[in-house]
Design a protein around this motif. Sequence first.
Motif, PDB file in Angstrom:
ATOM      1  N   GLU A 196       8.815 -61.193  58.811  1.00 30.76           N
ATOM      2  CA  GLU A 196       8.350 -60.186  57.861  1.00 30.76           C
ATOM      3  C   GLU A 196       7.402 -60.796  56.834  1.00 30.76           C
ATOM      4  O   GLU A 196       6.410 -60.186  56.432  1.00 30.76           O
ATOM      5  CB  GLU A 196       9.536 -59.535  57.148  1.00 30.76           C
ATOM      6  CG  GLU A 196      10.367 -58.604  58.008  1.00 30.76           C
ATOM      7  CD  GLU A 196      11.491 -59.317  58.735  1.00 30.76           C
ATOM      8  OE1 GLU A 196      11.464 -60.572  58.792  1.00 30.76           O
ATOM      9  OE2 GLU A 196      12.399 -58.629  59.236  1.00 30.76           O
ATOM     10  N   SER A 197       7.718 -62.023  56.429  1.00 22.36           N
ATOM     11  CA  SER A 197       6.869 -62.708  55.462  1.00 22.36           C
ATOM     12  C   SER A 197       5.463 -62.932  56.016  1.00 22.36           C
ATOM     13  O   SER A 197       4.462 -62.726  55.315  1.00 22.36           O
ATOM     14  CB  SER A 197       7.498 -64.057  55.085  1.00 22.36           C
ATOM     15  OG  SER A 197       6.706 -64.755  54.155  1.00 22.36           O
ATOM     16  N   ALA A 198       5.376 -63.318  57.278  1.00 24.33           N
ATOM     17  CA  ALA A 198       4.073 -63.515  57.925  1.00 24.33           C
ATOM     18  C   ALA A 198       3.338 -62.181  58.054  1.00 24.33           C
ATOM     19  O   ALA A 198       2.115 -62.107  57.884  1.00 24.33           O
ATOM     20  CB  ALA A 198       4.265 -64.144  59.302  1.00 24.33           C
ATOM     21  N   PHE A 199       4.078 -61.122  58.344  1.00 18.67           N
ATOM     22  CA  PHE A 199       3.494 -59.783  58.460  1.00 18.67           C
ATOM     23  C   PHE A 199       2.877 -59.353  57.129  1.00 18.67           C
ATOM     24  O   PHE A 199       1.776 -58.784  57.098  1.00 18.67           O
ATOM     25  CB  PHE A 199       4.586 -58.799  58.877  1.00 18.67           C
ATOM     26  CG  PHE A 199       4.132 -57.372  59.011  1.00 18.67           C
ATOM     27  CD1 PHE A 199       3.457 -56.945  60.144  1.00 18.67           C
ATOM     28  CD2 PHE A 199       4.387 -56.448  58.011  1.00 18.67           C
ATOM     29  CE1 PHE A 199       3.043 -55.624  60.271  1.00 18.67           C
ATOM     30  CE2 PHE A 199       3.980 -55.124  58.125  1.00 18.67           C
ATOM     31  CZ  PHE A 199       3.312 -54.719  59.264  1.00 18.67           C
ATOM     32  N   MET A 200       3.569 -59.621  56.027  1.00 19.91           N
ATOM     33  CA  MET A 200       3.040 -59.255  54.712  1.00 19.91           C
ATOM     34  C   MET A 200       1.837 -60.111  54.358  1.00 19.91           C
ATOM     35  O   MET A 200       0.842 -59.613  53.802  1.00 19.91           O
ATOM     36  CB  MET A 200       4.122 -59.390  53.637  1.00 19.91           C
ATOM     37  CG  MET A 200       3.671 -58.937  52.259  1.00 19.91           C
ATOM     38  SD  MET A 200       5.005 -58.727  51.060  1.00 19.91           S
ATOM     39  CE  MET A 200       5.518 -60.441  50.797  1.00 19.91           C
ATOM     40  N   LEU A 201       1.900 -61.396  54.696  1.00 22.09           N
ATOM     41  CA  LEU A 201       0.795 -62.307  54.397  1.00 22.09           C
ATOM     42  C   LEU A 201      -0.499 -61.839  55.054  1.00 22.09           C
ATOM     43  O   LEU A 201      -1.538 -61.728  54.404  1.00 22.09           O
ATOM     44  CB  LEU A 201       1.142 -63.719  54.857  1.00 22.09           C
ATOM     45  CG  LEU A 201       0.044 -64.770  54.668  1.00 22.09           C
ATOM     46  CD1 LEU A 201      -0.096 -65.123  53.202  1.00 22.09           C
ATOM     47  CD2 LEU A 201       0.346 -66.017  55.481  1.00 22.09           C
ATOM     48  N   ILE A 202      -0.442 -61.566  56.340  1.00 21.05           N
ATOM     49  CA  ILE A 202      -1.659 -61.146  57.033  1.00 21.05           C
ATOM     50  C   ILE A 202      -2.067 -59.749  56.585  1.00 21.05           C
ATOM     51  O   ILE A 202      -3.257 -59.397  56.589  1.00 21.05           O
ATOM     52  CB  ILE A 202      -1.483 -61.217  58.567  1.00 21.05           C
ATOM     53  CG1 ILE A 202      -2.835 -61.018  59.273  1.00 21.05           C
ATOM     54  CG2 ILE A 202      -0.467 -60.232  59.055  1.00 21.05           C
ATOM     55  CD1 ILE A 202      -3.881 -62.036  58.943  1.00 21.05           C
ATOM     56  N   GLY A 203      -1.107 -58.932  56.152  1.00 22.20           N
ATOM     57  CA  GLY A 203      -1.447 -57.621  55.613  1.00 22.20           C
ATOM     58  C   GLY A 203      -2.339 -57.728  54.382  1.00 22.20           C
ATOM     59  O   GLY A 203      -3.263 -56.921  54.196  1.00 22.20           O
ATOM     60  N   ILE A 204      -2.070 -58.710  53.548  1.00 21.34           N
ATOM     61  CA  ILE A 204      -2.916 -58.954  52.378  1.00 21.34           C
ATOM     62  C   ILE A 204      -4.347 -59.245  52.810  1.00 21.34           C
ATOM     63  O   ILE A 204      -5.316 -58.687  52.285  1.00 21.34           O
ATOM     64  CB  ILE A 204      -2.366 -60.139  51.549  1.00 21.34           C
ATOM     65  CG1 ILE A 204      -0.963 -59.842  51.033  1.00 21.34           C
ATOM     66  CG2 ILE A 204      -3.310 -60.472  50.394  1.00 21.34           C
ATOM     67  CD1 ILE A 204      -0.265 -61.062  50.439  1.00 21.34           C
ATOM     68  N   LEU A 205      -4.480 -60.122  53.790  1.00 24.39           N
ATOM     69  CA  LEU A 205      -5.799 -60.537  54.251  1.00 24.39           C
ATOM     70  C   LEU A 205      -6.524 -59.420  54.975  1.00 24.39           C
ATOM     71  O   LEU A 205      -7.749 -59.257  54.828  1.00 24.39           O
ATOM     72  CB  LEU A 205      -5.668 -61.767  55.156  1.00 24.39           C
ATOM     73  CG  LEU A 205      -5.034 -62.987  54.466  1.00 24.39           C
ATOM     74  CD1 LEU A 205      -4.764 -64.090  55.466  1.00 24.39           C
ATOM     75  CD2 LEU A 205      -5.943 -63.490  53.340  1.00 24.39           C
ATOM     76  N   VAL A 206      -5.795 -58.637  55.776  1.00 19.48           N
ATOM     77  CA  VAL A 206      -6.402 -57.493  56.444  1.00 19.48           C
ATOM     78  C   VAL A 206      -6.963 -56.515  55.415  1.00 19.48           C
ATOM     79  O   VAL A 206      -8.063 -55.974  55.587  1.00 19.48           O
ATOM     80  CB  VAL A 206      -5.364 -56.786  57.356  1.00 19.48           C
ATOM     81  CG1 VAL A 206      -5.873 -55.420  57.798  1.00 19.48           C
ATOM     82  CG2 VAL A 206      -5.079 -57.636  58.580  1.00 19.48           C
ATOM     83  N   THR A 207      -6.216 -56.291  54.364  1.00 19.33           N
ATOM     84  CA  THR A 207      -6.680 -55.393  53.299  1.00 19.33           C
ATOM     85  C   THR A 207      -7.998 -55.859  52.707  1.00 19.33           C
ATOM     86  O   THR A 207      -8.971 -55.100  52.605  1.00 19.33           O
ATOM     87  CB  THR A 207      -5.616 -55.301  52.180  1.00 19.33           C
ATOM     88  OG1 THR A 207      -4.413 -54.760  52.724  1.00 19.33           O
ATOM     89  CG2 THR A 207      -6.103 -54.411  51.052  1.00 19.33           C
ATOM     90  N   VAL A 208      -8.061 -57.122  52.331  1.00 17.06           N
ATOM     91  CA  VAL A 208      -9.263 -57.652  51.713  1.00 17.06           C
ATOM     92  C   VAL A 208     -10.453 -57.629  52.668  1.00 17.06           C
ATOM     93  O   VAL A 208     -11.537 -57.146  52.319  1.00 17.06           O
ATOM     94  CB  VAL A 208      -9.022 -59.092  51.202  1.00 17.06           C
ATOM     95  CG1 VAL A 208     -10.320 -59.730  50.705  1.00 17.06           C
ATOM     96  CG2 VAL A 208      -7.988 -59.094  50.077  1.00 17.06           C
ATOM     97  N   LEU A 209     -10.248 -58.130  53.869  1.00 19.12           N
ATOM     98  CA  LEU A 209     -11.367 -58.230  54.830  1.00 19.12           C
ATOM     99  C   LEU A 209     -11.835 -56.850  55.295  1.00 19.12           C
ATOM    100  O   LEU A 209     -13.035 -56.651  55.525  1.00 19.12           O
ATOM    101  CB  LEU A 209     -10.938 -59.069  56.033  1.00 19.12           C
ATOM    102  CG  LEU A 209     -10.657 -60.542  55.716  1.00 19.12           C
ATOM    103  CD1 LEU A 209     -10.109 -61.258  56.943  1.00 19.12           C
ATOM    104  CD2 LEU A 209     -11.916 -61.249  55.218  1.00 19.12           C
TER     105      LEU A 209
END
Length: 214
Positions: A196-209
Amino acid sequence: EDFEDRQYFLSTIPLYIKFYNGILPTDEKLEQLVSSLQKTNYPFDSLLNAFRQFHEHLMYKPEQIGGLDFRVLRPLDYYSLLAIRAETCLRYALEKKNLLKNINKEKQKLDTYITKLAEQKRSTAIIKDCFKKEVSGLTLLRETPENPINKIKQVKCDSVQDTYLLQAFLCCVLARNYFAHHTYLDKNFMQDQKEESAFMLIGILVTVLTLLGD
């Protein structure tokens, strides 16, 4: 160091693609996007650096084989910085577009930035509506749910792509609010809830990019 951060990001991000398959650009397009944001969005370099430092602090890494590493490693410090820098990247983009002045000061916060930038993109029109409905209940963290990320993973939208974007936006706000106010899940993020932590991490980056891309 900016070059090292960029190269590390480009080489590491494919490890996370499974969470949002088909959403992020890949190969040359991703490289071009990252290079462009380094030039046009001042806080983006700090986000890349936090991403690299987070991963380097996940493990001991002595410079010499057989050497000792006496650092006190705190990877979540960089995770929190990454979440904060995501907000500043989006705010910076709104400032450059002269859109921030149209937002009431009381509403100048991450979920508003996401909504305003989403309004600029036709592909996120549905997400904008779904996001407004879900963001308060899933990301404010006035209480302390045991697994708030899993609740976001269960949210659905009209299509797979829209679902991925909605979940990414919610993860971005959740991460910002969690690290600004809480510590109760810190150990879980590194142990029981690593997925779940990895899912949230990449979610942050997906949002920005996604929101800052062309």
